[in-house]
Design an enzyme around this catalytic site. Structure first.
Site, PDB file in Angstrom:
ATOM      1  N   SER A 140       0.852  -1.192   0.000  1.00 17.02           N
ATOM      2  CA  SER A 140       0.000   0.000   0.000  1.00 17.02           C
ATOM      3  C   SER A 140       0.880   1.232   0.000  1.00 17.02           C
ATOM      4  O   SER A 140       2.034   1.176   0.449  1.00 17.02           O
ATOM      5  CB  SER A 140      -0.886   0.006   1.256  1.00 17.02           C
ATOM      6  N   TYR A 153      -2.732  -0.302  10.208  1.00 17.87           N
ATOM      7  CA  TYR A 153      -2.556  -0.694   8.803  1.00 17.87           C
ATOM      8  C   TYR A 153      -1.199  -0.232   8.283  1.00 17.87           C
ATOM      9  O   TYR A 153      -0.457  -1.012   7.666  1.00 17.87           O
ATOM     10  CB  TYR A 153      -3.687  -0.097   7.969  1.00 17.87           C
TER      11      TYR A 153
END
Length: 258
Positions: A140, A153
């Site tokens: 990501s 995250y």
């Protein structure tokens, strides 16, 4: 000259019962791969596999190393090899440090980081023995830059980049490459539409429409990241066109992360 030819390759995709994972599995099928669709949601994995030309579905919880070992043995028994390993399984639990529980933090890091480790540990021995293969983690942009009220995250994805680089060093001489793709925000995906817009609107005190506008405005190219953008990067990294690339984290963010 090497070419992007994945015909006959055996590709394993985790977290492939829906969303991005399903799209990646379908693209690998289109490129001529035999595809192993892995997911904790076995019914969903079977549904995806049934749409592919040569595929099997396996029930796999990436936090359970023994399940991944069993999956790897099944793949070898069925296809005799593993050429491409796509580590895609991941979840998002957002919230600032005061609202995010220790249990939620542990869950995110267990799936996103430990799950990546477990997957490679189970499948890599067969790739190393064959002295070839491409391992790709779907990471990501949050693995490259902190994410507002989304620390669990980001921490898990930063760890993924570090693990990717470390594994690349371990496997380089054996001819097995390890890279990751760092997508931008997939604003049109089910994950965003069904979950993240609501999470971010709640923890940022704005409407879902304002969340979308905020994230679009952060992108120089002024559009959402789409599945096809990640698929194209994956095919490149899986192919011989990238055979001198390992340990890389490739940004696919419309210029948002450079």
């Amino acid at each position: 000259m090497s070419s992007i030819n994945l015909q006959g390759k055996v590709a394993v995709v985790t977290g492939a019962s829906q969303g991005l994972g399903e799209a990646l599995a379908m693209r690998l099928d289109k490129e001529g791969c035999k595809v192993v669709v892995c997911d904790i949601n076995y019914d969903g994995a079977q549904a995806v596999a049934s749409k592919l030309n040569d595929a099997i579905a396996l029930a796999v919880d990436v936090t359970k190393f023994d399940q991944l070992q069993d999956a790897a043995k099944t793949v070898i028994e069925k296809y005799g090899k593993v050429d491409i390993l796509i580590c895609n399984a991941a979840i998002v639990k957002s919230g600032d440090i005061f609202n995010l529980t220790p249990e939620a933090f542990s869950l995110v890091t267990n799936i996103n980081l430990n799950g990546y480790f477990n997957t490679v540990k189970a499948f890599a021995p067969y790739m190393l023995e064959a002295k070839s293969g491409s391992i790709i983690q779907i990471n990501s942009k949050s693995g490259r830059k902190g994410s507002f009220k989304n620390g669990a995250y980001a921490a898990s994805k930063f760890g993924g980049v570090g693990l990717t680089q470390s594994l690349a060093l371990e496997f380089a001489e054996a001819g097995v490459r390890v890279n990751c793709i760092c997508p931008g925000n997939l604003l049109n995906s089910p994950l965003w539409v069904n979950s993240l817009f609501k999470q971010y609107a709640a923890n940022q005190g704005i409407t879902e429409e304002e969340v979308r506008a905020k994230y679009i405005n952060q992108v120089p190219m002024k559009r959402s990241c789409e599945y096809i953008d990640i698929e194209n990067a994956m095919v490149f990294l899986a192919s011989d066109y990238s055979n001198y690339m390992t340990g890389q984290a490739i940004n696919v963010t419309g210029g948002q992360q450079m």
